[in-house]
Design a protein around this motif. Structure first.
Motif, PDB file in Angstrom:
ATOM      1  N   ASN A 103     -22.697  10.054   1.827  1.00  0.00           N
ATOM      2  CA  ASN A 103     -21.798   9.661   0.752  1.00  0.00           C
ATOM      3  C   ASN A 103     -20.763   8.671   1.254  1.00  0.00           C
ATOM      4  N   LYS A 104     -20.549   7.638   0.446  1.00  0.00           N
ATOM      5  CA  LYS A 104     -19.530   6.641   0.774  1.00  0.00           C
ATOM      6  C   LYS A 104     -18.192   7.140   0.255  1.00  0.00           C
ATOM      7  N   PRO A 105     -17.136   7.007   1.053  1.00  0.00           N
ATOM      8  CA  PRO A 105     -15.818   7.356   0.518  1.00  0.00           C
ATOM      9  C   PRO A 105     -15.423   6.359  -0.572  1.00  0.00           C
ATOM     10  N   ILE A 106     -14.725   6.860  -1.577  1.00  0.00           N
ATOM     11  CA  ILE A 106     -14.284   6.035  -2.701  1.00  0.00           C
ATOM     12  C   ILE A 106     -12.766   6.125  -2.798  1.00  0.00           C
ATOM     13  N   PHE A 107     -12.132   4.951  -2.953  1.00  0.00           N
ATOM     14  CA  PHE A 107     -10.678   4.865  -3.014  1.00  0.00           C
ATOM     15  C   PHE A 107     -10.259   4.151  -4.288  1.00  0.00           C
ATOM     16  N   GLY A 108      -9.067   4.473  -4.738  1.00  0.00           N
ATOM     17  CA  GLY A 108      -8.511   3.848  -5.935  1.00  0.00           C
ATOM     18  C   GLY A 108      -8.888   4.614  -7.188  1.00  0.00           C
ATOM     19  N   LEU A 162      -7.135  -5.552   6.896  1.00  0.00           N
ATOM     20  CA  LEU A 162      -7.894  -5.849   8.109  1.00  0.00           C
ATOM     21  C   LEU A 162      -8.461  -7.258   7.975  1.00  0.00           C
ATOM     22  N   PRO A 163      -8.711  -7.944   9.094  1.00  0.00           N
ATOM     23  CA  PRO A 163      -9.344  -9.253   9.010  1.00  0.00           C
ATOM     24  C   PRO A 163     -10.700  -9.137   8.309  1.00  0.00           C
ATOM     25  N   GLY A 164     -11.004 -10.126   7.491  1.00  0.00           N
ATOM     26  CA  GLY A 164     -12.260 -10.128   6.762  1.00  0.00           C
ATOM     27  C   GLY A 164     -12.021 -10.488   5.320  1.00  0.00           C
ATOM     28  N   GLY A 165     -13.062 -10.323   4.515  1.00  0.00           N
ATOM     29  CA  GLY A 165     -12.913 -10.645   3.106  1.00  0.00           C
ATOM     30  C   GLY A 165     -14.247 -10.721   2.405  1.00  0.00           C
ATOM     31  N   GLU A 166     -14.221 -11.384   1.276  1.00  0.00           N
ATOM     32  CA  GLU A 166     -15.373 -11.439   0.385  1.00  0.00           C
ATOM     33  C   GLU A 166     -16.579 -12.109   1.041  1.00  0.00           C
ATOM     34  N   ILE A 167     -17.750 -11.526   0.808  1.00  0.00           N
ATOM     35  CA  ILE A 167     -19.014 -12.109   1.243  1.00  0.00           C
ATOM     36  C   ILE A 167     -19.372 -13.172   0.209  1.00  0.00           C
ATOM     37  N   GLU A 168     -19.524 -14.404   0.669  1.00  0.00           N
ATOM     38  CA  GLU A 168     -19.760 -15.530  -0.235  1.00  0.00           C
ATOM     39  C   GLU A 168     -21.234 -15.905  -0.282  1.00  0.00           C
ATOM     40  N   LYS A 210      -2.726  -1.943   2.905  1.00  0.00           N
ATOM     41  CA  LYS A 210      -2.611  -1.707   1.471  1.00  0.00           C
ATOM     42  C   LYS A 210      -3.740  -0.845   0.921  1.00  0.00           C
ATOM     43  N   ARG A 211      -4.961  -1.090   1.367  1.00  0.00           N
ATOM     44  CA  ARG A 211      -6.125  -0.420   0.781  1.00  0.00           C
ATOM     45  C   ARG A 211      -6.500   0.851   1.542  1.00  0.00           C
ATOM     46  N   GLY A 212      -6.803   1.884   0.773  1.00  0.00           N
ATOM     47  CA  GLY A 212      -7.243   3.144   1.354  1.00  0.00           C
ATOM     48  C   GLY A 212      -8.500   2.998   2.180  1.00  0.00           C
ATOM     49  N   SER A 213      -9.402   2.107   1.776  1.00  0.00           N
ATOM     50  CA  SER A 213     -10.640   1.911   2.533  1.00  0.00           C
ATOM     51  C   SER A 213     -10.359   1.326   3.913  1.00  0.00           C
ATOM     52  N   HIS A 214      -9.338   0.486   4.025  1.00  0.00           N
ATOM     53  CA  HIS A 214      -8.979  -0.096   5.321  1.00  0.00           C
ATOM     54  C   HIS A 214      -8.359   0.980   6.224  1.00  0.00           C
ATOM     55  N   ARG A 215      -7.527   1.841   5.645  1.00  0.00           N
ATOM     56  CA  ARG A 215      -6.960   2.956   6.427  1.00  0.00           C
ATOM     57  C   ARG A 215      -8.069   3.901   6.872  1.00  0.00           C
TER      58      ARG A 215
END
Length: 146
Positions: free
Chosen positions: A2-7, A43-49, A130-135
């Protein structure tokens, strides 16, 4: 697994998918976090283009945000985040794929000039991100180091 879900998912909102890849970049007892122009930390990173792989997205984002190249050491996993972007006035469903850098080196100046790089302890990162997934990714990384 299971993937953790945040927000909070707003059941009446129309969500746009935003697939992204992020990486923990360690340096001694610190790790890099990126401060966006709005003061939020990620964290460093971002959208997959386009047709980029996750690894290609990380390579591009590291050059844009930090001016570095990195060798990926491990894949920490995927976490999903639901959020609303005030800047873009859009609801996002954000599956994020998280990695750890084994080694990295400076190859130039960041190509994006709007962000600020901070080197912080893991405790500071957990407080700033800021994001729970990053924490979640930082906590998972710390657990692998014990």
């Amino acid at each position: 697994m299971n993937k953790p879900i945040f927000g909070e998912k707003n059941q009446t909102a129309d969500y746009q998918d935003r697939y992204a890849a992020y990486i923990i970049v360690p340096k001694n007892e610190h790790l890099a976090v990126i401060e966006a122009p709005n003061g939020a930390f990620f964290l460093p990173g971002g959208e997959i283009e386009g047709e980029e792989t996750k690894e290609e997205a990380i390579r591009r984002e590291l050059m844009e945000e930090m001016g570095i190249a990195a060798e990926i050491d491990e894949y920490l996993g995927e976490a999903v985040e639901y959020f609303y972007s005030n800047h873009r006035q859009t609801y996002y469903h954000n599956p994020g794929y998280f990695y750890v850098a084994k080694t990295w080196y400076q190859i130039g100046q960041p190509t994006e000039k709007t962000n600020r790089i901070w080197w912080v302890t893991s405790e500071e990162a957990l407080a700033k991100l800021k994001r729970g997934s990053h924490r979640w990714a930082v906590e998972k990384w710390l657990a692998t180091k014990e």
